[in-house]
Design a protein around this motif. Sequence first.
Motif, PDB file in Angstrom:
ATOM      1  N   MET A   9       0.852  -1.191   0.000  1.00 34.47           N
ATOM      2  CA  MET A   9       0.000   0.000   0.000  1.00 34.47           C
ATOM      3  C   MET A   9       0.889   1.242   0.000  1.00 34.47           C
ATOM      4  SD  MET A   9      -2.865   1.086   2.777  1.00 34.47           S
ATOM      5  CE  MET A   9      -3.757   2.606   2.588  1.00 34.47           C
ATOM      6  N   SER A  10       0.575   2.163  -0.889  1.00 32.67           N
ATOM      7  CA  SER A  10       1.376   3.387  -0.901  1.00 32.67           C
ATOM      8  C   SER A  10       0.561   4.537  -0.316  1.00 32.67           C
ATOM      9  CB  SER A  10       1.811   3.714  -2.334  1.00 32.67           C
ATOM     10  OG  SER A  10       0.657   3.914  -3.129  1.00 32.67           O
ATOM     11  N   ILE A  11       1.300   5.526   0.125  1.00 26.81           N
ATOM     12  CA  ILE A  11       0.689   6.696   0.770  1.00 26.81           C
ATOM     13  C   ILE A  11       0.905   7.894  -0.146  1.00 26.81           C
ATOM     14  CG2 ILE A  11       0.991   8.289   2.710  1.00 26.81           C
ATOM     15  CD1 ILE A  11      -0.354   5.908   3.720  1.00 26.81           C
ATOM     16  N   THR A  12      -0.181   8.612  -0.416  1.00 25.48           N
ATOM     17  CA  THR A  12      -0.046   9.799  -1.266  1.00 25.48           C
ATOM     18  C   THR A  12       0.436  10.968  -0.428  1.00 25.48           C
ATOM     19  OG1 THR A  12      -2.278  10.568  -0.865  1.00 25.48           O
ATOM     20  CG2 THR A  12      -1.985   9.016  -2.690  1.00 25.48           C
ATOM     21  N   GLU A  13       0.894  12.010  -1.121  1.00 24.54           N
ATOM     22  CA  GLU A  13       1.337  13.209  -0.392  1.00 24.54           C
ATOM     23  C   GLU A  13       0.173  13.816   0.384  1.00 24.54           C
ATOM     24  OE1 GLU A  13       3.556  16.021  -2.684  1.00 24.54           O
ATOM     25  OE2 GLU A  13       4.643  14.409  -3.717  1.00 24.54           O
ATOM     26  N   ASP A  14      -1.029  13.759  -0.188  1.00 24.34           N
ATOM     27  CA  ASP A  14      -2.199  14.304   0.508  1.00 24.34           C
ATOM     28  C   ASP A  14      -2.484  13.548   1.804  1.00 24.34           C
ATOM     29  OD1 ASP A  14      -2.770  16.433  -0.996  1.00 24.34           O
ATOM     30  OD2 ASP A  14      -4.410  15.500  -2.162  1.00 24.34           O
ATOM     31  N   GLN A  15      -2.368  12.209   1.717  1.00 20.59           N
ATOM     32  CA  GLN A  15      -2.580  11.405   2.932  1.00 20.59           C
ATOM     33  C   GLN A  15      -1.521  11.725   3.976  1.00 20.59           C
ATOM     34  OE1 GLN A  15      -2.674   7.658   0.800  1.00 20.59           O
ATOM     35  NE2 GLN A  15      -4.777   7.267   1.498  1.00 20.59           N
ATOM     36  N   ALA A  16      -0.302  11.896   3.537  1.00 25.04           N
ATOM     37  CA  ALA A  16       0.784  12.227   4.469  1.00 25.04           C
ATOM     38  C   ALA A  16       0.510  13.573   5.128  1.00 25.04           C
ATOM     39  CB  ALA A  16       2.122  12.257   3.730  1.00 25.04           C
ATOM     40  N   ARG A  17       0.016  14.528   4.339  1.00 23.68           N
ATOM     41  CA  ARG A  17      -0.293  15.857   4.879  1.00 23.68           C
ATOM     42  C   ARG A  17      -1.401  15.738   5.934  1.00 23.68           C
ATOM     43  NH1 ARG A  17      -1.609  18.290   0.429  1.00 23.68           N
ATOM     44  NH2 ARG A  17       0.319  19.383  -0.031  1.00 23.68           N
TER      45      ARG A  17
END
Lengths: 504, 95
Positions: free
Chosen positions: B1-9
Amino acid sequence: MLDHLTYAAPQPKVIQGAKSDWELVIGLEVHAQIASKAKLFSGASTEFGAEPNSNVAFVDAAMPGMLPVINEFCVAQAVRTGLGLKAAINLRSAFDRKNYFYPDLPQGYQISQLYHPIVGEGEVIVDMGPGIARRVRIERIHIEQDAGKSIHDMDPNMSFVDLNRTGVALMEIVSRPDIRSPEEAAAYVAKLRQIMRYLGTCDGNMQNGNLRADVNVSVCKPGDYERFMETGDFSHLGTRCEIKNMNSLRFIQAAIEYEARRQIAIIEDGGTVVQETRLYDPDRGETRSMRSKEEAHDYRYFPDPDLLPLEIDQAWVDDIAAAMPELPDQKKARFVKDLGLSEYDAGVLTAEVENADYFEAVASGRDGKMAANWVINELFGRLNKEGLTIATSPVTAAQLGGVIDLIAKGDISGKIAKDLFEILWTEGGDPAAIVEARGMKQVTDLGAIEAAVDEIITANPAQVEKARANPKLAGWFVGQVLKATGGKANPAAVNALVAQKLGL
Amino acid sequence: MSITEDQARKVAHLARIAVDDAALPALARELGSILHFMEQLNEVDVAGVEPMTSVTPMRLKRRKDQVTSGSMADRILSNAPDAREGFFAVPKVVE
């Protein structure tokens, strides 16, 4: 003996919309402060109204390195409450962290029990009138910490935070969506409060915020609820909104009423209800959205690594069960069945455990119905009028029992008994001694009564003629005799003598 | 599963950690690799295995219902950036 009286379910409330009829579906989450001396995980006091931040331990302030240690009595209180709601007790439960940021939550998380609550399914019988009650299923009860208190109106630019309430133990009691009217919702909270006050697990003080409720409300068409109950499929029900933090039974009713009509108006206008959290504004009598807090709903629960699972023994639970007091439903049923009271009177007498105890002391060894009449009509009536409670009653149960004994023995009439009650209320003293000392004893000496009857008859020849023509008028003579003897003549004896002397 | 920059934010915001936009790609990658490791762990069959909560057989420690602490508002408030009249004073929280 049955724990409760037989009852039928009340009719669900129907609201007429512009286009069709609608019904309500209501579920509640009640937060009850556990009655304890110290907090759930610290040794700080739970006392209400202390100087700001004086009831705060380092654990409550979330100082680094401080660890929570659970208060065993709070666990026992939750178990006791669960048993009082006929609920399953989970011998193994666990604590989770509910993460959010707010200035009155220094830990940055609330310790709660999401995945493994201490109490499972139970039920509450909510009385809606003699012979009518709603059975509300309880889904669970879990233990959690309360937050602190923020004060926003002491300074234009700052909020002031008091952590005295931070970490105080709460029980969250979650119901199934079994409640079908605003009145039932208020009665449900009142019943929980009553049970917990009997158990001594929560003082039920709503004004201080020790008992508050989040109310979930949705609307549906008639028939939909039955389909939901049959299938367990929530899609038969409407979208619900949650009204947060209600601490008044009256506001709970008003908020549900308003919220149901708001949702009906949206649906009938072709719109859709959005699932959200709302606040009730008692000044405007309406609910409004708490949109600002939407993002905070991502609580990122996870098991609290500071706390091992809470394991309790069946034997310990059994000890708590063995020490349970008689609960309101049982007491009410016993008053009806053993003492012959009406369900209504039994309900009035068992509303508060202190009242029930007082009544039982008065009724012990005496006629139950007579004791109920005196306690409800004379004592409660007078207490209400003077703004007093049973705890501050000037007349003790022993004194009131003494009055009833004097009536039962025939020493005083019902009318004199009321005068005696008045004397006990204002002056106190021993009922029998007062009656003796003040010559209030009923005259049962037939000779004395006969003399009084003769005197009245001789003095009123015209009345005698009328009474002979119309025997109903004999009552006038009875009244005159009672008056002449200061109400002390035995009314039954007077009746008999008057009838005899008038030749009726 | 990868994490998007938006999710990280979003995760950073939920934890109230200030992260520059420039740092987001690296953060998203790191979070993604942690989740990847979790996924690997998830492949292990743990059916019927009780979660281990302690390495030694320990019972949750209990305390008695006794007031043993408190009455030290001055010490509780001593680290507060601002305190007035016995309260913590914080920038106005708008309801």
